[in-house]
Design a protein around this motif. Sequence first.
Motif, short mmCIF file in Angstrom:
data_model
loop_
_atom_site.label_atom_id
_atom_site.label_comp_id
_atom_site.label_asym_id
_atom_site.label_seq_id
_atom_site.Cartn_x
_atom_site.Cartn_y
_atom_site.Cartn_z
N ALA A 73 1.55 2.79 -3.40
CA ALA A 73 0.40 3.30 -4.17
C ALA A 73 0.26 2.67 -5.55
O ALA A 73 0.23 3.39 -6.57
CB ALA A 73 0.48 4.82 -4.28
N LEU A 101 0.79 -1.23 0.00
CA LEU A 101 0.00 0.00 0.00
C LEU A 101 0.83 1.29 0.00
O LEU A 101 0.46 2.25 -0.70
CB LEU A 101 -0.96 0.01 1.19
CG LEU A 101 -2.23 -0.84 1.04
CD1 LEU A 101 -3.07 -0.73 2.30
CD2 LEU A 101 -3.04 -0.42 -0.18
N ASP A 106 -1.90 1.17 -8.64
CA ASP A 106 -3.22 1.56 -9.12
C ASP A 106 -4.26 0.47 -8.87
O ASP A 106 -5.43 0.76 -8.63
CB ASP A 106 -3.16 1.87 -10.62
CG ASP A 106 -2.23 3.03 -10.90
OD1 ASP A 106 -2.65 4.18 -10.71
OD2 ASP A 106 -1.07 2.78 -11.28
N ASN A 116 -10.44 3.30 3.65
CA ASN A 116 -9.24 3.97 3.14
C ASN A 116 -9.59 4.66 1.82
O ASN A 116 -9.71 4.02 0.78
CB ASN A 116 -8.11 2.96 2.93
CG ASN A 116 -6.81 3.59 2.51
OD1 ASN A 116 -6.77 4.76 2.10
ND2 ASN A 116 -5.72 2.85 2.61
N GLN A 117 -9.77 5.97 1.86
CA GLN A 117 -10.19 6.70 0.68
C GLN A 117 -9.13 6.73 -0.41
O GLN A 117 -9.43 7.03 -1.57
CB GLN A 117 -10.59 8.13 1.06
CG GLN A 117 -11.81 8.20 1.98
CD GLN A 117 -12.24 9.63 2.27
OE1 GLN A 117 -11.59 10.58 1.87
NE2 GLN A 117 -13.34 9.77 2.98
N GLN A 118 -7.89 6.44 -0.07
CA GLN A 118 -6.82 6.44 -1.05
C GLN A 118 -6.43 5.02 -1.47
O GLN A 118 -5.42 4.83 -2.12
CB GLN A 118 -5.59 7.17 -0.48
CG GLN A 118 -5.84 8.65 -0.23
CD GLN A 118 -4.59 9.36 0.25
OE1 GLN A 118 -3.75 8.79 0.95
NE2 GLN A 118 -4.45 10.62 -0.13
N ARG A 119 -7.27 4.07 -1.11
CA ARG A 119 -6.93 2.69 -1.45
C ARG A 119 -6.95 2.50 -2.96
O ARG A 119 -7.73 3.13 -3.69
CB ARG A 119 -7.90 1.71 -0.80
CG ARG A 119 -9.28 1.64 -1.47
CD ARG A 119 -10.01 0.38 -1.01
NE ARG A 119 -11.36 0.27 -1.57
CZ ARG A 119 -11.63 -0.25 -2.76
NH1 ARG A 119 -10.65 -0.68 -3.54
NH2 ARG A 119 -12.88 -0.35 -3.18
N PRO A 120 -6.11 1.60 -3.47
CA PRO A 120 -6.19 1.27 -4.89
C PRO A 120 -7.46 0.47 -5.16
O PRO A 120 -8.10 -0.06 -4.24
CB PRO A 120 -4.94 0.42 -5.12
CG PRO A 120 -4.64 -0.18 -3.79
CD PRO A 120 -5.05 0.85 -2.77
N ARG A 121 -7.81 0.37 -6.42
CA ARG A 121 -8.89 -0.53 -6.78
C ARG A 121 -8.43 -1.97 -6.55
O ARG A 121 -7.24 -2.28 -6.63
CB ARG A 121 -9.31 -0.30 -8.23
CG ARG A 121 -10.07 1.00 -8.41
CD ARG A 121 -10.59 1.17 -9.82
NE ARG A 121 -9.53 1.54 -10.74
CZ ARG A 121 -9.75 1.82 -12.02
NH1 ARG A 121 -10.97 1.77 -12.53
NH2 ARG A 121 -8.74 2.16 -12.82
#
Length: 245
Positions: free
Chosen positions: A21, A18, A23, A53-58
């Motif tokens: 980052a 994580l 995608d 987690n709002q910034q999590r990858p798909r």
Amino acid sequence: MTGWLASVANAAEISLILPTAPDILDLKDPAAGALGAWDAGDIAAAVRDLAANQQRPRLSATIGDHPMRPDAVLPAARRIAATGVDFVKIGFAPDGAPDRCIDALAPLAAEGARLIAVLFADLWPGDPCCLPIDRLAAAGFRGAMLDTSGKRHGLRHHWNDAQLGAFVSCAKAHHLLTGLAGSLRVSDIPALSALAPDYLGFRGALCGGERTAGIDPQAVTRVAACMAKLPIATPPPPRSLPVRS
């Protein structure tokens, strides 16, 4: 800009990936085959754990390695789609009945499941016109990825860059997301990103070479750093495939 997909073998590896980052975070068990599947309950738990987690990858998840029979592929795809992952990855080989499997999956796509077809470059002929890309698009698939079923040799051993570029172009002409994977190395990134796929997929390169080994944070950093340095590629002109009967 080409993004990247990182495959993780278990929940413990997620925290190692994580921070870099990716995608797409791909839930796959490399010890269970080319598209070895996590337990559906573990996938659902990962979806829940990462939901805040709002910034999590798909998230993508594989359905496992199955024969090309609708009665085998469709229940497995439904089971993984029910976990709530963003993408469901389904492997397709030319043996058996891949066209029947694609048609059987169309209702699942119509229900909203984002299906990604994984086509194995070491099993299909090295010509995009031999791939069922038009049928995938007609069935409502979201994307197509070219990968390898065997991991002894990398993707570029089986298809040359011109063939890979034609695959990317043809899939994009059918409005499919595109991905390239299959024992990719850091040294493959510049040439493959120049073909303008939407994603490059990695597992072995994140483990220092052996895909069934654990994640190596230093190897992950090398992949992430190389992907971050990529220029914005200009894709080749799209080329349509002939309709297959």
